[in-house]
Design a protein around this motif. Structure first.
Motif, mmCIF file in Angstrom:
data_model
loop_
_atom_site.group_PDB
_atom_site.id
_atom_site.type_symbol
_atom_site.label_atom_id
_atom_site.label_comp_id
_atom_site.label_asym_id
_atom_site.label_seq_id
_atom_site.Cartn_x
_atom_site.Cartn_y
_atom_site.Cartn_z
ATOM 1 N N GLY A 23 0.792 -1.222 0.000
ATOM 2 C CA GLY A 23 0.000 0.000 0.000
ATOM 3 C C GLY A 23 0.822 1.268 0.000
ATOM 4 O O GLY A 23 0.323 2.324 -0.370
ATOM 5 N N ASP A 27 0.975 -1.313 -4.886
ATOM 6 C CA ASP A 27 -0.474 -1.084 -4.834
ATOM 7 C C ASP A 27 -1.220 -2.403 -4.593
ATOM 8 O O ASP A 27 -1.836 -2.962 -5.490
ATOM 9 C CB ASP A 27 -0.931 -0.444 -6.144
ATOM 10 C CG ASP A 27 -2.351 0.097 -6.079
ATOM 11 O OD1 ASP A 27 -2.944 0.091 -4.973
ATOM 12 O OD2 ASP A 27 -2.872 0.524 -7.122
ATOM 13 N N ASN A 29 -3.197 -3.093 -1.434
ATOM 14 C CA ASN A 29 -4.187 -3.144 -0.361
ATOM 15 C C ASN A 29 -5.546 -3.671 -0.807
ATOM 16 O O ASN A 29 -6.210 -4.413 -0.080
ATOM 17 C CB ASN A 29 -4.349 -1.760 0.275
ATOM 18 C CG ASN A 29 -3.219 -1.435 1.228
ATOM 19 O OD1 ASN A 29 -2.206 -2.134 1.275
ATOM 20 N ND2 ASN A 29 -3.362 -0.368 1.991
ATOM 21 N N GLY A 198 -2.629 3.851 0.023
ATOM 22 C CA GLY A 198 -3.296 2.642 0.507
ATOM 23 C C GLY A 198 -4.796 2.783 0.629
ATOM 24 O O GLY A 198 -5.490 1.811 0.943
#
Length: 231
Positions: A23, A27, A29, A198
């Motif tokens: 996050g 990328d 999350n 996040g």
């Protein structure tokens, strides 16, 4: 850490930039949110994705304790965690780095910061994220959940990162994206710069005690000289 060791490090003026990874630099999350949702669904639990998303960044055991009923059959927790791990692993080869992640790490290393990754992920997940970032030459050390007994929001991972860097808390800055990162830093006495990459609302990060907030690594890099990492 001995006082002599700390004094030697201070004399050399080393500073440490500590980074969460999920996050913050990669990328992931929302991928974690969906795969935890599916793992829990398979075990018969219905949990809203918003609740799951806001728990991302905690260690797996704490995440399950936060999201699932207290009176559940805890013997199934390992099975749920295993299902999440297997589902998430399907994305290993195509994890996307957050905009500016590699450039930020390289710039900080070039300015003399000792860069440490401090991730709540296990070693295999951390390895996949490092491959996605593609800036291993800038990374001085990397820690995973396998290196500590208790994960975030406990301060263990931040403390271990300080030990690995060989600096006291005052000479370090942590960059993360969740309230659990901020909480861990608060307990460890380390300044925390928070990123919005996040998906956590800025007001929650501020309330948790973040010192500064930026959109993503690229935004932090653009404003680096005015940040805690530029002073």
């Amino acid at each position: 850490m001995s006082s002599e060791h700390t004094s030697d490090r201070d004399a050399r003026g080393r500073r440490a930039a500590l980074f969460d990874v999920d996050g913050t630099l990669v990328d992931t999350n929302y991928l974690h949110t969906v795969t935890w949702w599916e793992a829990m669904r398979q075990a018969g639990h219905t949990v809203g994705m918003r609740e799951i998303h806001h728990a991302i960044g905690m260690s797996s055991d704490k995440l399950l304790d936060r999201l699932l009923p207290r009176d559940r059959d805890r013997s199934q927790d390992g099975r749920i965690s295993g299902a999440h791990k297997a589902l998430y692993a399907e994305y290993f080869s195509r994890l996307p780095a957050v905009d500016g992640a590699a450039e930020l790490l390289r710039t900080l290393a070039g300015r003399g910061w000792y860069v440490v990754l401090a991730s709540s992920a296990p070693k295999d997940e951390l390895a996949a994220m490092r491959a996605a970032i593609g800036a291993d030459e800038a990374i001085g050390a990397a820690l995973s959940s396998d290196d500590v007994e208790e994960g975030k929001p406990a301060p263990d991972l931040v403390g271990q990162a300080l030990e690995r860097a060989g600096v006291p808390a005052r000479d370090a800055v942590f960059v993360g994206d969740t309230v659990w990162d901020v909480a861990a830093c608060g307990k460890a006495g380390v300044r925390c710069v928070a990123l919005l990459s996040g998906g956590i609302p800025p007001e929650l990060l501020t309330e948790a005690g973040a010192d500064e907030i930026y959109r993503d690594p690229a935004d932090l890099l653009r404003r680096l000289d005015d940040s805690a990492l530029g002073r």
